[in-house]
Design a protein around this motif. Structure first.
Motif, short mmCIF file in Angstrom:
data_model
loop_
_atom_site.label_atom_id
_atom_site.label_comp_id
_atom_site.label_asym_id
_atom_site.label_seq_id
_atom_site.Cartn_x
_atom_site.Cartn_y
_atom_site.Cartn_z
N ALA A 44 -8.57 9.74 5.76
CA ALA A 44 -9.54 9.28 6.24
C ALA A 44 -8.52 8.99 7.57
N GLY A 45 -7.28 9.25 7.45
CA GLY A 45 -6.50 9.24 8.35
C GLY A 45 -4.84 8.18 8.21
N MET A 46 -5.79 7.24 8.30
CA MET A 46 -5.16 5.78 8.14
C MET A 46 -3.43 5.86 8.33
N THR A 47 -3.09 4.91 8.67
CA THR A 47 -1.17 4.80 8.13
C THR A 47 -1.08 4.30 7.29
N LEU A 48 0.44 4.02 7.16
CA LEU A 48 0.65 2.25 6.25
C LEU A 48 0.69 0.97 7.17
N GLU A 49 0.49 1.66 8.23
CA GLU A 49 0.37 -0.03 8.63
C GLU A 49 -0.68 -0.28 8.69
N ASP A 50 -1.92 0.80 9.41
CA ASP A 50 -3.92 0.73 9.46
C ASP A 50 -3.90 0.18 7.44
N ILE A 51 -3.55 0.32 6.86
CA ILE A 51 -4.03 0.05 5.58
C ILE A 51 -3.86 -1.78 5.42
N ASN A 52 -1.74 -1.93 5.89
CA ASN A 52 -1.60 -3.11 6.01
C ASN A 52 -2.47 -4.21 6.04
N GLU A 53 -2.79 -3.90 7.47
CA GLU A 53 -3.68 -4.95 8.58
C GLU A 53 -4.87 -4.78 8.07
N SER A 54 -5.46 -3.71 7.17
CA SER A 54 -6.75 -3.84 6.68
C SER A 54 -7.12 -4.77 5.42
N PHE A 55 -6.14 -4.75 4.39
CA PHE A 55 -5.78 -5.31 3.30
C PHE A 55 -5.09 -6.90 3.52
N GLY A 56 -5.09 -6.90 4.13
CA GLY A 56 -3.85 -7.93 4.24
C GLY A 56 -2.06 -7.18 3.88
N GLY A 57 -1.70 -6.67 4.07
CA GLY A 57 -0.58 -5.84 4.10
C GLY A 57 -0.54 -6.10 2.47
N GLY A 58 1.02 -5.86 1.85
CA GLY A 58 1.70 -6.36 0.48
C GLY A 58 1.87 -4.53 -0.09
N VAL A 59 1.00 -3.69 0.89
CA VAL A 59 1.78 -2.20 0.63
C VAL A 59 2.65 -1.85 1.00
N PRO A 60 3.90 -1.09 0.23
CA PRO A 60 5.59 -1.10 0.87
C PRO A 60 5.31 0.11 0.83
N PRO A 61 6.24 0.89 2.00
CA PRO A 61 6.34 2.59 2.12
C PRO A 61 6.95 3.29 0.48
N GLU A 62 7.29 2.45 -0.39
CA GLU A 62 7.71 2.95 -1.33
C GLU A 62 6.78 3.23 -1.96
N ALA A 63 5.55 2.48 -2.22
CA ALA A 63 4.57 2.73 -3.03
C ALA A 63 3.57 3.93 -1.99
N ILE A 64 3.55 4.27 -1.23
CA ILE A 64 3.13 5.57 -0.98
C ILE A 64 3.15 6.78 -1.36
N THR A 65 4.56 6.86 -1.51
CA THR A 65 5.22 7.74 -1.87
C THR A 65 5.43 8.31 -2.82
N GLU A 66 5.51 6.83 -4.14
CA GLU A 66 4.54 6.65 -5.90
C GLU A 66 3.15 7.42 -5.61
N VAL A 67 1.98 6.67 -4.76
CA VAL A 67 0.84 7.03 -4.61
C VAL A 67 1.08 8.93 -4.44
N LEU A 68 1.47 9.21 -3.28
CA LEU A 68 1.60 11.02 -3.20
C LEU A 68 1.99 11.48 -4.68
N GLU A 69 3.15 11.41 -5.08
CA GLU A 69 3.65 11.82 -6.11
C GLU A 69 2.68 12.06 -7.33
N PHE A 70 1.52 10.81 -7.45
CA PHE A 70 0.71 10.34 -8.64
C PHE A 70 0.19 11.79 -8.18
N GLN A 71 -0.69 11.42 -6.93
CA GLN A 71 -1.67 12.45 -6.98
C GLN A 71 -1.21 14.02 -7.44
N HIS A 72 0.16 14.13 -6.51
CA HIS A 72 0.44 15.46 -7.43
C HIS A 72 0.60 15.91 -8.36
#
Length: 88
Positions: A44-72
């Protein structure tokens, strides 16, 4: 009494898959966010900052990298190439 840590999914550090958390759906360690939710937010175009703001934080940048690797890892490269060629 020490609470048992969730089980890591495959070789990932930040992605867990444990029946005690979100019914076993792949999720981000230390959050109640599923991998699918993160992918939906990114799509939907959200950035990591948007995600953390919307869900109360706690998602580190390394987790986003892993999510993309998982999807791949779920996408068959041959099917992806054929689909792209057919849509051209």
């Amino acid at each position: 009494m020490t609470q048992k840590q969730p089980k890591a999914y495959k070789h990932y550090r930040w992605i867990i898959a444990d029946s005690r958390w979100l019914g076993g759906k792949p999720a981000i360690r230390g959050t109640r966010l599923s991998v699918a939710q993160i992918l939906e937010c990114l799509g939907a175009g959200m950035t990591l900052e948007d995600i953390n703001e919307s869900f109360g934080g706690g998602v580190p940048p390394e987790a986003i990298t892993e999510v993309l690797e998982f999807q791949h890892s779920l996408v068959d490269p041959v099917d992806l190439v054929l689909t792209c060629r057919n849509n051209s």
